[in-house]
Motif scaffolding. Structure first.
Motif, mmCIF file in Angstrom:
data_model
loop_
_atom_site.group_PDB
_atom_site.id
_atom_site.type_symbol
_atom_site.label_atom_id
_atom_site.label_comp_id
_atom_site.label_asym_id
_atom_site.label_seq_id
_atom_site.Cartn_x
_atom_site.Cartn_y
_atom_site.Cartn_z
ATOM 1 N N LYS A 83 0.786 -1.381 -0.164
ATOM 2 C CA LYS A 83 0.066 0.125 0.095
ATOM 3 C C LYS A 83 0.730 1.323 0.032
ATOM 4 O O LYS A 83 0.631 2.196 -0.935
ATOM 5 C CB LYS A 83 -0.893 -0.078 1.260
ATOM 6 N N THR A 84 1.810 1.329 1.051
ATOM 7 C CA THR A 84 2.508 2.475 1.149
ATOM 8 C C THR A 84 3.469 2.713 -0.180
ATOM 9 O O THR A 84 3.516 3.780 -0.490
ATOM 10 C CB THR A 84 3.424 2.329 2.811
ATOM 11 N N THR A 85 3.989 1.661 -0.591
ATOM 12 C CA THR A 85 4.994 1.642 -1.788
ATOM 13 C C THR A 85 4.148 2.309 -3.179
ATOM 14 O O THR A 85 4.484 3.149 -3.733
ATOM 15 C CB THR A 85 5.179 0.191 -2.196
ATOM 16 N N PHE B 171 1.571 11.972 6.020
ATOM 17 C CA PHE B 171 2.477 10.685 5.948
ATOM 18 C C PHE B 171 1.884 9.880 7.415
ATOM 19 O O PHE B 171 1.179 10.664 8.319
ATOM 20 C CB PHE B 171 3.776 11.178 6.476
ATOM 21 N N GLN B 172 2.236 8.783 7.500
ATOM 22 C CA GLN B 172 1.670 7.652 8.406
ATOM 23 C C GLN B 172 1.890 8.315 10.014
ATOM 24 O O GLN B 172 0.969 8.227 10.739
ATOM 25 C CB GLN B 172 2.331 6.328 8.438
ATOM 26 N N TYR B 173 3.235 8.658 10.350
ATOM 27 C CA TYR B 173 3.293 9.335 11.573
ATOM 28 C C TYR B 173 3.455 10.568 11.945
ATOM 29 O O TYR B 173 4.361 11.319 12.366
ATOM 30 C CB TYR B 173 4.578 8.522 12.010
ATOM 31 N N TYR C 23 -3.093 10.280 1.717
ATOM 32 C CA TYR C 23 -2.895 10.008 3.097
ATOM 33 C C TYR C 23 -2.394 8.353 3.308
ATOM 34 O O TYR C 23 -3.024 7.492 2.759
ATOM 35 C CB TYR C 23 -4.295 10.008 3.830
ATOM 36 N N ASP C 24 -1.323 8.395 4.189
ATOM 37 C CA ASP C 24 -1.019 7.031 4.676
ATOM 38 C C ASP C 24 -1.394 6.480 6.101
ATOM 39 O O ASP C 24 -0.880 7.310 7.044
ATOM 40 C CB ASP C 24 0.550 6.817 4.504
ATOM 41 N N GLU C 25 -2.172 5.939 6.157
ATOM 42 C CA GLU C 25 -2.607 5.544 7.444
ATOM 43 C C GLU C 25 -3.120 6.474 8.326
ATOM 44 O O GLU C 25 -2.578 6.503 9.385
ATOM 45 C CB GLU C 25 -1.798 4.409 8.109
ATOM 46 N N PRO C 26 -4.031 7.486 7.964
ATOM 47 C CA PRO C 26 -4.166 8.422 8.649
ATOM 48 C C PRO C 26 -4.842 8.182 10.165
ATOM 49 O O PRO C 26 -4.796 9.149 10.866
ATOM 50 C CB PRO C 26 -5.388 9.333 7.821
HETATM 51 MG MG LIG Z 1 2.262 1.079 4.934
#
Ligand SMILES: [Mg+2]
Ligand SMILES: Nc1ncnc2c1ncn2[C@@H]1O[C@H](COP(=O)(O)OP(=O)(O)O)[C@@H](O)[C@H]1O
Length: 276
Positions: A51-53, A95-97, A172-175
């Motif tokens: 997913k992130t890739t 970003f995720q974090y 959005y990555d894992e919001p």
């Molecule tokens: Mg990911």
């Protein structure tokens, strides 16, 4: 064929046969998906599925090894850095974090893009930052530092930073990862507000089933580097595919996750007393 051409003619994000190879492994094996203007599309899938890739390839942060990515009329795979910079400006990334700069205030974090990309007078930058913080429900937090923010607030500052240049596209990555359900629903609400108030087109990577079904206009499920299913939430819910069903019912964690869980269980098991 006519259907695909029609879709690609109107899509704002159109990913075709995306491939990414690294470390001798084919991580993306031909991912195709599209996002229509004003849509919220979620990419869901298990941890490690790609997913992130996929999101980073679309955002121009990772260079794919094959396929095409169309952002409007621009095909970005193979672009030079200079060309990519122009396209990146049209896509905000959450970003995720949260990925805030810890040594900078909330104001400096949100002002980062406008400062770097556009030469604007200070009072205009102040106005932009105030407006974006207001939009994410955090007015007047300019002088706080990231260490003074809760997890949910940090995510919202990350969103304010992503919309600082008013991009038509948000990635959005894992919001909602790491947030409790109440705070997660606030973030979900904001993602929908970005669509409804600003007309933003959104691609959201998530493995939070509740969030995915709450916010998505369409869902694409990635599994082992390929799209397993793409459709409306109703279509995905009705899928006869076992992997899809196990995922949305929160039962499947795949053989690797299962092995990890067994290993964790083995770790906490009390040691056996040997008679030696
Ligand atoms: Mg990911
Ligand atoms: N640059 C890279 N080099 C080697 N392996 C990578 C690289 N980027 C991602 N991977 C691997 O690709 C797989 C998919 O990663 P990722 O897209 O982060 O998954 P997800 O976001 O779905 O959890 C993982 O096994 C990850 O370790």
């Amino acid at each position: 064929m006519a259907g695909a051409e029609e879709a690609s003619g109107r899509a704002l994000i159109d990913v075709r046969d995306l491939r990414f190879q690294a470390g001798g492994r084919q991580i993306l094996k031909g991912v195709s998906l599209h996002v229509m203007p004003g849509e919220i599309v979620c990419i869901m899938g298990m941890s490690g599925s790609g997913k992130t890739t996929t999101l980073h390839c679309i955002g121009g942060l990772t260079r794919p090894t094959g396929g095409e990515i169309w952002i409007g009329d621009a095909q970005i795979v193979g672009m030079t850095e200079d060309q990519l910079n122009g396209v990146r400006e049209r896509m905000g990334m959450v970003f995720q974090y949260a990925a805030l700069f810890d040594s900078l205030t909330v104001f400096e974090n949100v002002a980062f893009g406008p400062r770097r990309r556009r030469r604007l007078p200070e009072d205009q930058i102040r106005a932009i930052v105030a407006e974006k913080l207001e939009l994410v429900g955090l007015p007047g937090t300019e002088n706080l530092y990231p260490s003074q923010l809760s997890g949910g607030m940090a995510k919202r500052v990350g969103l304010a930073r992503a919309i600082a240049l008013s991009p038509p596209v948000l990635l959005y990555d894992e919001p909602t990862s790491g947030l409790d359900p109440v705070v997660a629903s606030v973030v979900d609400e904001l993602i929908m507000q970005m669509r409804d108030k600003l007309g933003v087109t959104s691609l959201v990577v998530s493995h939070n089933i509740t969030s995915i079904f709450r916010i998505s206009d369409r869902i694409a499920m990635v599994h082992e580097g390929q799209i397993l299913i793409e459709g409306t939430p109703e279509e995905v819910r009705a899928s006869p595919d076992l992997v899809v069903q196990q995922f949305i019912q929160g039962r499947s964690h795949g053989p690797i996750e299962q092995a990890r869980r067994l290993a964790r269980l083995a770790e906490v098991r009390p040691p056996l007393h040997s008679e030696g």
